[in-house]
Design an enzyme around this catalytic site. Structure first.
Site, PDB file in Angstrom:
ATOM      1  CG  ASP A 173      -5.678   1.290  -4.913  1.00 30.61           C
ATOM      2  OD1 ASP A 173      -5.569   0.054  -4.893  1.00 30.61           O
ATOM      3  OD2 ASP A 173      -5.483   1.972  -5.946  1.00 30.61           O
ATOM      4  CG  HIS A 175     -10.063   4.083  -2.924  1.00 27.75           C
ATOM      5  ND1 HIS A 175     -10.933   4.003  -4.001  1.00 27.75           N
ATOM      6  CD2 HIS A 175      -8.871   4.494  -3.429  1.00 27.75           C
ATOM      7  CE1 HIS A 175     -10.282   4.355  -5.105  1.00 27.75           C
ATOM      8  NE2 HIS A 175      -9.043   4.652  -4.781  1.00 27.75           N
TER       9      HIS A 175
END
Length: 219
Positions: free
Chosen positions: A28, A174
């Site tokens: 993400d 991430h």
């Protein structure tokens, strides 16, 4: 607004029906010009795929990274245009965030096929489900969160995944950070733990008999 009250609308694991011990890596908050290339390098070295849930504004700034993701066999998903908490947004704002992110991704790489959306912070609501359905996107959550964003240490990230992994698991990692957090972090070390952890995690999953695969077709 409801946050995950309708859990059946959000997929957090993927049973692909093959009987394989499949695991799915997702990233993400990118693309990030420093760390996304490093993560792509690790994935390429290990010949495994991933899905990148990108922020539309970043995709517009770094189209070359979206193009590289697609060229190297990865998938790109919608993580909204500016990473707001969608559970606090009205339907019109949610639709704009979703539509503009889709548009930014397609402008960056027309070859991209956008199948999934992930709400920032995992904050799902009826408005998000409605906007996603209109855009033809399936809602995808996660089943393993090693909290790599908190920088707990490389070993801690790997251990957290291995402690919870099971067939069909979707791992949340991430490769960047939201716009409202980017000024509070030192770019030089922002996601270096994630990069190092990924280098160790991929062979560790393989040693445990898991196969890292692309997300299956949703129905």
């Amino acid at each position: 607004m409801r946050r995950l009250d309708d859990r059946w609308k959000v997929q957090s694991e993927c049973a692909d029906g093959t009987g394989r011990r499949s695991v799915y890596l997702t990233f993400d908050d990118g693309p990030n010009p420093c760390f996304t290339p490093q993560i792509l390098d690790v994935l390429a070295q290990n010949r495994v795929p991933a899905t990148f849930f990108v922020i539309g504004a970043y995709a517009a700034e770094h189209p070359e990274l979206i193009q590289r993701m697609i060229a190297e066999g990865h998938e790109v998903g919608n993580h909204t245009m500016s990473h707001p908490d969608l559970s606090k947004c009205g339907l019109g704002e949610v639709q704009r965030e979703v539509f503009e992110a889709n548009q930014a991704i397609m402008l960056a790489c027309p070859q991209a096929s956008i199948r999934y959306i992930r709400a920032p912070y995992g904050a799902w609501s009826e408005e998000v489900f409605t906007a996603s359905e209109i855009a033809g996107l399936a809602a995808l959550h996660w089943s393993i969160d090693p909290r790599d964003w908190s920088r707990p240490g490389t070993d801690a990230i790997v251990d957290a995944v291995l402690a919870s992994v099971r067939p069909g698991a979707i791992v949340l990692l991430h490769d960047g950070c939201p716009p409202d957090e980017s000024t509070r972090s030192t770019q030089a070390s922002l996601r270096n733990q994630t990069v190092m952890a990924l280098s160790n995690l991929i062979p560790a999953l393989d040693a445990c008999g898991y196969e890292i695969r692309s997300l299956p077709e949703h129905h």
